[in-house]
Motif scaffolding. Structure first.
Motif, PDB file in Angstrom:
ATOM      1  N   ARG A 119      -4.679   6.409  34.997  1.00 41.98           N
ATOM      2  CA  ARG A 119      -3.339   5.961  35.215  1.00 41.98           C
ATOM      3  C   ARG A 119      -3.072   4.741  35.956  1.00 41.98           C
ATOM      4  O   ARG A 119      -3.936   4.299  36.952  1.00 41.98           O
ATOM      5  N   TYR A 159       7.491  19.290  25.482  1.00 37.53           N
ATOM      6  CA  TYR A 159       7.490  18.248  24.382  1.00 37.53           C
ATOM      7  C   TYR A 159       7.050  18.733  23.042  1.00 37.53           C
ATOM      8  O   TYR A 159       6.499  19.917  22.844  1.00 37.53           O
ATOM      9  N   TYR A 217       5.093   4.105  36.049  1.00 44.08           N
ATOM     10  CA  TYR A 217       3.572   4.344  35.803  1.00 44.08           C
ATOM     11  C   TYR A 217       3.223   4.559  34.438  1.00 44.08           C
ATOM     12  O   TYR A 217       4.101   4.533  33.505  1.00 44.08           O
ATOM     13  N   PHE A 265      -0.236   5.502  31.568  1.00 42.26           N
ATOM     14  CA  PHE A 265      -0.956   6.442  31.660  1.00 42.26           C
ATOM     15  C   PHE A 265      -1.734   6.133  30.154  1.00 42.26           C
ATOM     16  O   PHE A 265      -1.254   5.870  29.218  1.00 42.26           O
ATOM     17  N   GLN A 283       1.477  14.207  34.767  1.00 36.92           N
ATOM     18  CA  GLN A 283       1.708  15.302  34.174  1.00 36.92           C
ATOM     19  C   GLN A 283       0.551  15.887  33.372  1.00 36.92           C
ATOM     20  O   GLN A 283      -0.390  15.273  32.744  1.00 36.92           O
ATOM     21  N   ARG A 338       6.178   6.161  32.207  1.00 38.76           N
ATOM     22  CA  ARG A 338       7.032   7.088  33.209  1.00 38.76           C
ATOM     23  C   ARG A 338       7.627   6.285  33.997  1.00 38.76           C
ATOM     24  O   ARG A 338       7.184   5.485  34.901  1.00 38.76           O
ATOM     25  N   SER A 355       8.207  11.497  29.957  1.00 37.68           N
ATOM     26  CA  SER A 355       7.372  10.469  29.636  1.00 37.68           C
ATOM     27  C   SER A 355       7.395   9.931  28.208  1.00 37.68           C
ATOM     28  O   SER A 355       8.005  10.825  27.358  1.00 37.68           O
TER      29      SER A 355
END
Lengths: 116, 115
Positions: free
Chosen positions: B50, A35, B33, B35, A105, B95, B103
């Protein structure tokens, strides 16, 4: 489990130079992501690997950018002929490919690039 | 394409008080999902909480909880008993459940905790 590591943490370069960053994911995480984050913004997706295969690339990833993940372990992100607009924080993240939390992640500390 | 919007660039809270950070998102998917990540100044991003979209029950992690309103596409974060260490930039992220790739993040909310 030592977490995602990135090197170098900071890089200052002159416009037109090439730079390469390295990311070591959490061991046994087979998914790896890059990213880019500019000041005051959220991270923007660049690219994604599953094992050694690069499965997705953002349109943000111009021809000057290339990423590799040989043998499905660490990954490198190279920027050729850097421009001042490339100045940003480059974040790497990894996630497990199976089991619980494959959706989550885990991020490294980032590499801050400054192009003069 | 999915988008994530955090409408509060900055928020502040008194130590020990409760604060709620807002997040809305746009998607046509049903499997996804959500987060919340915390990014302290000059430190790395860490996962706070999450939420799986198919679960109606709101996620909770100690002092952190979410209010997930799927129909309204809203996903707010409540921090109870705020501590000085909670001061950071908070990012909401989306996501897809069918695409294991990227994401999508909001632009963040900077939270200040006053002693």
């Amino acid at each position: 489990d030592t977490g995602v590591s990135q090197n170098p943490r900071h890089k200052i370069t002159k416009r037109g130079q090439n730079v390469t960053f390295r990311c070591d994911p959490i061991s046994e995480h087979n998914r790896l992501y890059w990213y880019r984050q500019t000041l005051g913004q959220g991270p923007e997706f660049l690219t994604y690997f599953q094992n050694e295969a690069q499965l997705e690339k953002s349109r943000l990833l111009s021809d000057r950018f290339s990423a590799e993940r040989p043998k499905g372990s660490f990954s490198t992100l190279e920027i050729q002929r850097t421009e001042q607009g490339d100045s940003a924080m480059y974040l790497c993240a990894s996630s497990p490919g199976q089991g619980a939390r494959t959706d989550t992640q885990y991020f490294g500390p980032g590499t801050r690039l400054t192009v003069l | 394409a999915q988008t994530v919007t955090q409408s509060q660039p900055e928020m502040s809270v008194q130590e020990a008080e409760t604060v709620t950070l807002s997040c809305t998102y746009d998607t046509s998917e049903s499997d996804y999902y959500l987060f919340w990540y915390k990014q302290p100044p000059s430190r790395q991003m860490i996962l706070v909480i999450r939420q799986e979209a198919y679960k109606q029950q709101n996620a909770t992690e100690n002092r952190f909880s979410v209010n997930f309103q799927k129909a309204a596409k809203s996903f707010s974060l409540k921090i109870s008993d705020s501590q000085l260490g909670d001061a950071a930039m908070y990012f909401c992220a989306y996501r897809s459940g069918t695409n294991a790739g990227k994401s999508t993040f909001g632009d963040g909310t900077t939270l200040t905790v006053k002693p």
